[in-house]
Structures are given as C-alpha cells and as structure tokens.
Scaffold this active site. Structure first.
Site, PDB file in Angstrom:
ATOM      1  N   ARG A   1      -6.222  16.473   7.129  1.00  0.00           N
ATOM      2  CA  ARG A   1      -5.542  15.378   7.843  1.00  0.00           C
ATOM      3  C   ARG A   1      -4.041  15.636   7.906  1.00  0.00           C
ATOM      4  NH1 ARG A   1      -6.390   9.109   6.120  1.00  0.00           N
ATOM      5  NH2 ARG A   1      -4.252   8.353   6.341  1.00  0.00           N
TER       6      ARG A   1
ATOM      7  N   ASN B   1      -0.718   4.193   1.626  1.00  0.00           N
ATOM      8  CA  ASN B   1      -1.393   4.079   2.913  1.00  0.00           C
ATOM      9  C   ASN B   1      -0.424   4.421   4.045  1.00  0.00           C
ATOM     10  OD1 ASN B   1      -2.234   2.321   5.442  1.00  0.00           O
ATOM     11  ND2 ASN B   1      -4.069   2.723   4.216  1.00  0.00           N
ATOM     12  N   SER B   2      -0.938   5.094   5.055  1.00  0.00           N
ATOM     13  CA  SER B   2      -0.098   5.601   6.138  1.00  0.00           C
ATOM     14  C   SER B   2       0.603   4.499   6.930  1.00  0.00           C
ATOM     15  CB  SER B   2      -0.949   6.430   7.099  1.00  0.00           C
ATOM     16  OG  SER B   2      -1.556   7.477   6.394  1.00  0.00           O
TER      17      SER B   2
ATOM     18  N   SER C   1     -13.763   4.933   3.402  1.00  0.00           N
ATOM     19  CA  SER C   1     -12.325   4.677   3.526  1.00  0.00           C
ATOM     20  C   SER C   1     -11.641   4.416   2.187  1.00  0.00           C
ATOM     21  CB  SER C   1     -12.127   3.459   4.435  1.00  0.00           C
ATOM     22  OG  SER C   1     -10.860   2.884   4.207  1.00  0.00           O
ATOM     23  N   GLY C   2     -10.546   5.106   1.950  1.00  0.00           N
ATOM     24  CA  GLY C   2      -9.773   4.882   0.726  1.00  0.00           C
ATOM     25  C   GLY C   2      -9.186   3.481   0.703  1.00  0.00           C
ATOM     26  N   LEU C   3      -8.697   3.045   1.870  1.00  0.00           N
ATOM     27  CA  LEU C   3      -8.123   1.703   1.959  1.00  0.00           C
ATOM     28  C   LEU C   3      -9.183   0.653   1.625  1.00  0.00           C
ATOM     29  CD1 LEU C   3      -5.981  -0.407   2.763  1.00  0.00           C
ATOM     30  CD2 LEU C   3      -6.712  -0.129   5.143  1.00  0.00           C
TER      31      LEU C   3
ATOM     32  N   LYS D   1      -0.589   8.843  -3.334  1.00  0.00           N
ATOM     33  CA  LYS D   1      -0.206   8.565  -1.940  1.00  0.00           C
ATOM     34  C   LYS D   1      -0.042   7.063  -1.694  1.00  0.00           C
ATOM     35  CE  LYS D   1      -3.032   6.919   0.185  1.00  0.00           C
ATOM     36  NZ  LYS D   1      -4.218   6.548   0.940  1.00  0.00           N
TER      37      LYS D   1
ATOM     38  N   ASP E   1      -3.998   0.731  -2.135  1.00  0.00           N
ATOM     39  CA  ASP E   1      -4.383   2.050  -1.626  1.00  0.00           C
ATOM     40  C   ASP E   1      -3.348   3.082  -2.077  1.00  0.00           C
ATOM     41  OD1 ASP E   1      -5.676   4.029  -0.243  1.00  0.00           O
ATOM     42  OD2 ASP E   1      -5.010   3.390   1.746  1.00  0.00           O
TER      43      ASP E   1
ATOM     44  N   GLU F   1      -5.445  14.574   2.972  1.00  0.00           N
ATOM     45  CA  GLU F   1      -4.238  14.425   3.794  1.00  0.00           C
ATOM     46  C   GLU F   1      -3.065  15.127   3.131  1.00  0.00           C
ATOM     47  OE1 GLU F   1      -4.954  10.159   3.290  1.00  0.00           O
ATOM     48  OE2 GLU F   1      -2.829   9.900   2.803  1.00  0.00           O
TER      49      GLU F   1
ATOM     50  N   ASP G   1     -12.888   9.694   2.382  1.00  0.00           N
ATOM     51  CA  ASP G   1     -11.448   9.777   2.469  1.00  0.00           C
ATOM     52  C   ASP G   1     -10.955  10.165   1.071  1.00  0.00           C
ATOM     53  OD1 ASP G   1      -8.756   9.298   2.586  1.00  0.00           O
ATOM     54  OD2 ASP G   1      -8.924   7.169   3.094  1.00  0.00           O
TER      55      ASP G   1
ATOM     56  N   ASP H   1      -8.057  11.112   0.079  1.00  0.00           N
ATOM     57  CA  ASP H   1      -6.600  10.997  -0.083  1.00  0.00           C
ATOM     58  C   ASP H   1      -5.967  12.401  -0.133  1.00  0.00           C
ATOM     59  OD1 ASP H   1      -6.829   8.287   0.055  1.00  0.00           O
ATOM     60  OD2 ASP H   1      -6.729   7.936  -2.093  1.00  0.00           O
TER      61      ASP H   1
ATOM     62  N   HIS I   1      -3.389  11.867  12.609  1.00  0.00           N
ATOM     63  CA  HIS I   1      -3.197  10.431  12.422  1.00  0.00           C
ATOM     64  C   HIS I   1      -1.918   9.972  13.109  1.00  0.00           C
ATOM     65  CE1 HIS I   1      -4.442   6.712  10.988  1.00  0.00           C
ATOM     66  NE2 HIS I   1      -4.013   6.724   9.745  1.00  0.00           N
TER      67      HIS I   1
HETATM   68  C1  SPV Z   1      -8.363   4.872   5.232  1.00  0.00           C
HETATM   69  O1  SPV Z   1      -9.231   4.276   5.868  1.00  0.00           O
HETATM   70  O2  SPV Z   1      -8.191   4.711   4.035  1.00  0.00           O
HETATM   71  C2  SPV Z   1      -7.474   5.784   5.916  1.00  0.00           C
HETATM   72  C3  SPV Z   1      -7.176   5.545   7.287  1.00  0.00           C
HETATM   73  O3  SPV Z   1      -6.968   6.646   5.272  1.00  0.00           O
HETATM   74  S1  SPV Z   1      -5.716   4.692   7.326  1.00  0.00           S
HETATM   75  O4  SPV Z   1      -5.866   3.504   6.561  1.00  0.00           O
HETATM   76  O5  SPV Z   1      -5.514   4.445   8.722  1.00  0.00           O
HETATM   77  O6  SPV Z   1      -4.677   5.524   6.785  1.00  0.00           O
HETATM   78 MG    MG Z   2      -7.045   6.425   3.314  1.00  0.00          MG
END
Ligand code: SPV
Ligand code: MG
Length: 541
Positions: A159, A122-123, A46-48, A120, A58, A114, A85, A87, A190
């Site tokens: 994504r 975080n979503s 996971s990027g986050l 980027k 993130d 994505e 992930d 990004d 997502h």
């Molecule tokens: C991550 O886990 O970094 C993701 C998923 O990209 S989210 O945080 O839901 O965007």
């Molecule tokens: Mg991410």
C-alpha cells in the site's frame, strides 16, 4: 461440482483477474459471515474496523496477536478469502515474516502492508503529518514476506501512502515500482481526496505493471464504472459494516435507554432465531444426531402418579402423594430432575386424584380420570402416546438415584426391571411390597449372566425370593410397541380385568406371552414413599 479452490488461490484470482472485484469490510466472525452471505467473494479485514470494534484506536493499540485472534474467527466463520489490513506489518522485516507465517497458519489468504512507520495512524487522521517508511526498508519487508510464505498463492499487497502524506504522483509511482520489484502481488494506492483524481492519475501512469487496488471511502460518489473503465483490479468497501453497526446500535440502545422498555425496538432488530441461524445452529443440531449417544436423549419417561396415596391420611387430602413436599419441593419434582440428570428429558406424568394440584411446568400431563375405579395399567394406557421409542416407566412416589435410570437406559433388552437385592434390609419388608423370584439370585455370577424374572410374590419370607421390585420398568423401542399392543388387547378382551391390573400383573402377562423380562440387580439407593417418615427420609435424596 469441483471443490472450491483454497482461499489463497481465490484471493489471488480476485486480485489478478481482468474483471473488477470487490472486498467487503468485516471486523469479526459475524460481520464476515454477513459479507459472505451477501454474495461478496472476498473480505477486507480492516484495521480501522477491527480496532474500533475492540474499542480502541487505529494506532496499533490492539497488539498484532490480538488482531490475529479476530481474523482467525473471521476465517473460521467463512469460506471466502480474507485480505488482512496488516498496517505496517507490526514492526520490521522480521515481524513481517512471522506475521505471514501466522496468517497462513490461521487460514488468512493475504495481507496488505502500508509504507508508514510503526505504530501507524489512520490515513484520514492528519494524513499529511504522517512520516513514510524508507523505500528500501519497506521493499525489504515485502521481500521478506514473500520469501516467508509457504503457500505460493498467499497474496501480499503493498500500500502506497505517498498521496496521503502529500508527496505527489512521482513519489507514488517510484514507491509502487520499488514494491513491484520487491515481489508485491498488487499495489494499493490510497487517497484522502473527495475526488478520484489522484488514483486515476496513478493508474494512468502505472498501466498494467501490477494489479491496482483502491479504497474509495472519501471519493465514494465516484461511479463504480469509472473504476472499471480505468482498469483497477479491486475495490475495497473499507468500513461500512462497522459504521452501519454503529448507526444501528446507537439508535437501538438510545431508544431502550429512553423507554426503559423493549417494546419499540423489538420489531426493528433481527430475531434471536436469525442470530442462531447465522451462528450455524442448524448444523449443530444435525451433528448432534450423528455424534451424540442416542440412549439418554431419546429415552422418554412416564411417571404414574394418578393415585392419592390414601396410606398417608390427611396429608393427601388436597393433593396427591406425588405432590407432597420433600425438602421444599414436590416429590414429582425430585423424580423429574433425577430423570433429567440421567438424560431423560421428555417426561409424561399420568394424573388422576386432584389433578389441578400438578403445577410443575415442562412436564407433559395426561389424565386417568377413572383413577378411583382403575389401577396402574389403565394409567399407563392413558400415556400410550408417549410410549414410543425407549421408555422408562416409574411411579410418582419412588425416589431414586440417577445411576439406576442410567443403568436401565444402557441395557438393550426389550423389558428390564430393577430389583433390590438387599431387600432383607428394606423398609418395605413388613409392608405390602412386590417381591420377585428370578432365574438366579444376585451373585457375582449374576453380574456376568442375564437374569430374568420368574414371578412376583407378596411373601417376602419365601426362600426363593431374590429381591424387591423397585417400581421401574424400561422398555426398548421394540418393547414399547409390544407393550402398546398388549395394553390394547387387554383393554379390548377383558375390561374388568384390565381395570384392576397393576404393573406386576402386566409383567406377568408379558412373560406369559413369551417375552423375557430382564432383571437388573442393585442394592438400595431408592425409597418408596409410603409413610410420613419416608417423606423425612426422602430429604436425604
Ligand atoms: C482500514 O480499513 O483500516 C484502512 C483503510 O486501512 S483506511 O481506513 O481508509 O485507511
Ligand atoms: Mg487500516
């Protein structure tokens, strides 16, 4: 058992098989290992979570090569595939090509990119304000990635962020289709809604064109059966290892801060033993047995330190010679550290006179309580339990350089003693010392040929004296067995003689019994402490 398929093949299978699969988030080697141990078949890098664990946002604050370092540790720590992930791919199509190449090199099985703009966000942070990438540009990035991969099973997941940006189902489908045509292996759809309606609507329209991956962080209350029934391919539990670590760390750290003590947390945290287990310590221990040289490690040391050292007068009134101070430390402590430096860690000391004065830890002590009426051989017999495997036996009043012990250890003969060939300049010349006669004197030739002990003599002026015995005896594993048996026989057969025996008498006995005692010549670098001035000299050791 057939070998496990490569990680790329495993991930490809997880994503494409009809049965629902799960990827568990991890953000470093440790959490990756924990995910694997729990039974997960794959990992979401996971990027986050990786950025959070690195203490940054993130927002591509950690560079892509820094992420690469982390994910490499994760891959090294585990045997299950990782979907990173990635990004936005950290740049344009060219960045993507290089990313794929480096991920393949580091054992990462796939990457998800994505359709947003680098850098980027975080979503779940101001999602609707986030600009999306041009469809063509993003499709080109996917194509470039697919063409860059060397391993046919490396997985690229596209994504779709259309729902996050508030663009609706039609846009999401349009994008998904463009990415499918560009060669993506799966689509990640997502959504930041609390219900699964967007992703279910997408799946319904999408059908089975490509596997669909979801991240139910926000719609977590949806039963997993719903995802299974809808025919999704993969569910990503995207950040829960990282979030649970935060919960645990905050609790523990706060408690320690408040208490200024560990008492209330010790039972709440894993043992350090569990940490070592997760790190694979057991495997290293096994490997050390296989690959480390055996001699040093498996050699034991026995130090005979039972006598008082009468010759030093009042100095040894309250403590034995071995505990006299040399340069701020007892003689015995110098001896033990030289042994340890040479790789001899398991050291047994035979105490006698004033045994309570021996206060050094990490040594094993055995006692010769009859030290007043017996000699060195009885002391050695008290250390019989330590006489197993290769053993170096020395006195508690002799200082020496570590190479002397190392040379002894390197010999394979069953009985080996060290003889100082420069005995003419020895401090012991006028004192009672153990001089030896040998099969040949120290010479260039003696370096290449095996020299053996003939006899011990007290007269250092004799013309056949080859040197002075330095007080060391090394026995091999087989030698230790012989020595043990000899000690037992001597004790049983002639107790009065046994009680009066010194080590040279024992060596004579061994020679008489037909055992060869090998002689190693060295010159100097040892000191027999027999007088006050020796203690001062010892400070140079
Ligand atoms: C991550 O886990 O970094 C993701 C998923 O990209 S989210 O945080 O839901 O965007
Ligand atoms: Mg991410």
């Amino acid at each position: 058992m057939s070998p496990k398929p490569k990680k790329t093949t495993q991930l490809k299978h997880l994503v494409t098989r009809p049965e629902l699969s799960f990827l568990m988030e991890a953000h470093n080697g440790l959490s990756a290992k924990i995910a694997e141990e729990a039974g997960f078949e794959g990992i979401w890098g996971s990027g986050l979570s990786i950025s959070a664990a690195l203490g940054c946002r993130d927002n591509n604050e950690a560079s892509w090569t820094q992420v690469l370092e982390v994910v490499e540790f994760m891959a090294d720590a585990t045997n299950i595939p990782i979907l990173l992930d990635g990004d936005t791919g950290y740049g344009n199509f060219n960045s993507m090509r290089r990313l794929v190449k480096k991920l393949e090199q580091r054992g990462v099985a796939g990457v998800c990119i994505e359709d947003k703009i680098f850098p980027k966000t975080n979503s779940f942070i101001r999602g609707s304000a986030q600009p999306l990438a041009e469809i063509d540009e993003f499709a080109g990035k996917i194509r470039a990635g697919k063409e860059a991969q060397i391993d046919a099973d490396f997985v690229i997941v596209a994504r779709v962020e259309a729902f996050i940006a508030g663009w609706g189902l039609e846009e999401a489908l349009k994008r998904g289709e463009a990415y499918r045509q560009a060669g993506a292996d799966a689509i990640l759809i997502h959504s930041a809604l609390r219900s699964p309606e967007e992703i279910l609507a997408f799946k319904k329209e999408w059908g089975d064109r490509l596997p669909v991956v979801i991240v139910p962080t926000k719609y977590y209350s949806t039963p997993t059966e719903v995802f299974r029934d809808a025919g999704f391919s993969t569910v990503i539990w995207a950040n829960h290892a990282m979030r649970s670590a935060i919960t645990a760390m905050q609790k523990t750290v706060k408690q320690i801060y408040q208490d200024q003590s560990l008492l209330n947390v010790e039972s709440e945290v894993v043992t350090v033993g569990e940490v070592f287990r997760l790190q694979g310590e057991a495997e290293l221990e096994q490997a050390e047995k296989l690959y480390l040289p055996k001699h040093g490690k498996s050699t034991r040391g026995i130090v005979l330190a039972a006598s008082r050292g009468q010759e030093l007068g009042d100095l040894t009134k309250d403590k034995p010679k071995a505990m006299l101070d040399v340069k701020g430390q007892p003689l015995l402590s110098h001896i033990a550290s030289t042994f340890r430096d040479a790789g001899v860690k398991d050291i047994t000391v035979v105490r006698g006179f004033k045994k309570e004065a021996f206060n050094l830890t990490s040594l094993t002590y055995v006692d010769n309580d009859a030290y007043e009426t017996t000699q060195e051989v009885v002391s050695l017999a008290r250390a019989k339990d330590a006489l197993s495997g290769q053993t170096v036996i020395s006195y508690g009043d002799v200082l020496f350089k570590k190479y002397i012990v190392q040379e002894l250890i390197e010999t394979t003969d069953d009985f080996v003693i060290c003889v100082d060939a420069a005995w003419q300049s020895s401090r012991n010349k006028g004192r009672s010392a153990d001089f030896v006669t040998c099969s040949q004197p120290s010479s260039k030739r003696a370096f290449y040929e095996k020299v053996t002990l003939r006899d011990f003599v007290t007269d250092g002026e004799r013309s056949d004296v080859a040197g002075e015995w330095m007080g060391f005896l090394k026995v091999s594993d087989a030698g230790a067995k012989v020595l043990k048996a000899t000690l037992e026989t001597l004790e049983q057969d002639d107790k009065p003689r046994f009680d009066g025996m010194k080590i040279p008498d024992l060596l004579r006995q061994l020679a008489k019994d037909g055992h060869e005692v090998r002689v190693l010549y060295t010159t100097g670098h040892w000191l027999d402490v027999d007088a006050v001035e020796d203690l001062v000299l010892g400070a140079s050791f």
